[in-house]
Write an enzyme that holds these catalytic residues in place. Sequence first.
Site, PDB file in Angstrom:
ATOM      1  N   ASP A 150      29.600  25.948 -64.008  1.00 28.78           N
ATOM      2  CA  ASP A 150      30.666  25.414 -63.164  1.00 28.78           C
ATOM      3  C   ASP A 150      31.834  26.394 -63.133  1.00 28.78           C
ATOM      4  O   ASP A 150      32.064  27.096 -64.121  1.00 28.78           O
ATOM      5  CB  ASP A 150      31.195  24.112 -63.795  1.00 28.78           C
ATOM      6  CG  ASP A 150      30.952  22.898 -62.936  1.00 28.78           C
ATOM      7  OD1 ASP A 150      30.072  22.948 -62.060  1.00 28.78           O
ATOM      8  OD2 ASP A 150      31.642  21.892 -63.151  1.00 28.78           O
ATOM      9  N   TYR A 168      35.722  27.392 -63.624  1.00 26.29           N
ATOM     10  CA  TYR A 168      36.815  26.825 -64.421  1.00 26.29           C
ATOM     11  C   TYR A 168      37.619  25.868 -63.552  1.00 26.29           C
ATOM     12  O   TYR A 168      37.779  26.081 -62.348  1.00 26.29           O
ATOM     13  CB  TYR A 168      37.739  27.934 -64.928  1.00 26.29           C
ATOM     14  CG  TYR A 168      37.090  28.908 -65.882  1.00 26.29           C
ATOM     15  CD1 TYR A 168      36.506  28.479 -67.074  1.00 26.29           C
ATOM     16  CD2 TYR A 168      37.091  30.275 -65.610  1.00 26.29           C
ATOM     17  CE1 TYR A 168      35.928  29.379 -67.957  1.00 26.29           C
ATOM     18  CE2 TYR A 168      36.524  31.188 -66.496  1.00 26.29           C
ATOM     19  CZ  TYR A 168      35.940  30.739 -67.666  1.00 26.29           C
ATOM     20  OH  TYR A 168      35.383  31.631 -68.542  1.00 26.29           O
ATOM     21  N   PHE A 204      32.532  32.966 -65.690  1.00 29.23           N
ATOM     22  CA  PHE A 204      33.165  33.352 -66.954  1.00 29.23           C
ATOM     23  C   PHE A 204      34.460  34.142 -66.780  1.00 29.23           C
ATOM     24  O   PHE A 204      35.202  34.344 -67.737  1.00 29.23           O
ATOM     25  CB  PHE A 204      32.194  34.145 -67.857  1.00 29.23           C
ATOM     26  CG  PHE A 204      31.042  33.343 -68.376  1.00 29.23           C
ATOM     27  CD1 PHE A 204      31.231  32.389 -69.365  1.00 29.23           C
ATOM     28  CD2 PHE A 204      29.770  33.516 -67.862  1.00 29.23           C
ATOM     29  CE1 PHE A 204      30.173  31.628 -69.850  1.00 29.23           C
ATOM     30  CE2 PHE A 204      28.699  32.769 -68.336  1.00 29.23           C
ATOM     31  CZ  PHE A 204      28.900  31.824 -69.325  1.00 29.23           C
ATOM     32  N   HIS A 211      24.582  29.317 -75.587  1.00 30.69           N
ATOM     33  CA  HIS A 211      25.804  29.523 -74.808  1.00 30.69           C
ATOM     34  C   HIS A 211      26.898  30.137 -75.685  1.00 30.69           C
ATOM     35  O   HIS A 211      26.973  29.837 -76.892  1.00 30.69           O
ATOM     36  CB  HIS A 211      26.275  28.181 -74.235  1.00 30.69           C
ATOM     37  CG  HIS A 211      27.244  28.298 -73.126  1.00 30.69           C
ATOM     38  ND1 HIS A 211      28.599  28.461 -73.333  1.00 30.69           N
ATOM     39  CD2 HIS A 211      27.085  28.298 -71.778  1.00 30.69           C
ATOM     40  CE1 HIS A 211      29.223  28.527 -72.176  1.00 30.69           C
ATOM     41  NE2 HIS A 211      28.333  28.442 -71.216  1.00 30.69           N
TER      42      HIS A 211
END
Length: 220
Positions: free
Chosen positions: A65, A67, A78, A187
């Site tokens: 997703d 931010y 990221f 992750h």
Amino acid sequence: MEVKIEESWRALLQPEFDSPYFADLVAFVKNEYATAQIFPPASKIFNAFNRCPLDKVKVVILGQDPYHDVNQAHGLCFSVNDGIAMPPSLINIFKEISTDIGTPMPASGNLERWADQGVLLLNATLTVRAHQAGSHQNHGWERFTDSVIARLANAKEHLVFMLWGSYAGKKAALIDSSKHLILKAVHPSPLSAYRGFFGCRHFSLANQYLTSTNQSPIAW
């Protein structure tokens, strides 16, 4: 449907843009931008593609997703805009890079420099409501980005796919591992990074593979 996206990607993805599901997705997204605070800015929805044309792609990093806080998201997974505090997962990515290849922690979390070198920084969902993680999931974005991965993997050879976490890891099914290098790990989130992201050495492994296939390595 006419979509504002870099031309080489348009040619590859036009069948998706012409599909009924994509028209439904566009209608949903337009309504959301008209009625709520949505990230990233509309002009940055396809930033990952526009910064990294199809013929330049060497590495694919998959996020989930965008931010969802103000001024963070700008269309690259990221990555955050210059001047914005780095989220914990991004800090852990830079920690692993530092351990793996010795590159010091940068001052900015803006990853445009990676995109410009051929790193496709692709989120599975390309938009999100402010402060509501996952709010645009299951509206069609995942079907689109799965098709991006599959079409890209079919169109090219010798790409590196970095799949972090169980969600991203499932995308390996879309990729021919005899044509590409698939690197999987947990992750980089603080909740899981110590269970195998730290020490995964994905960045040096990616560069070794790129070099071995006559491609220039990434300056991580």
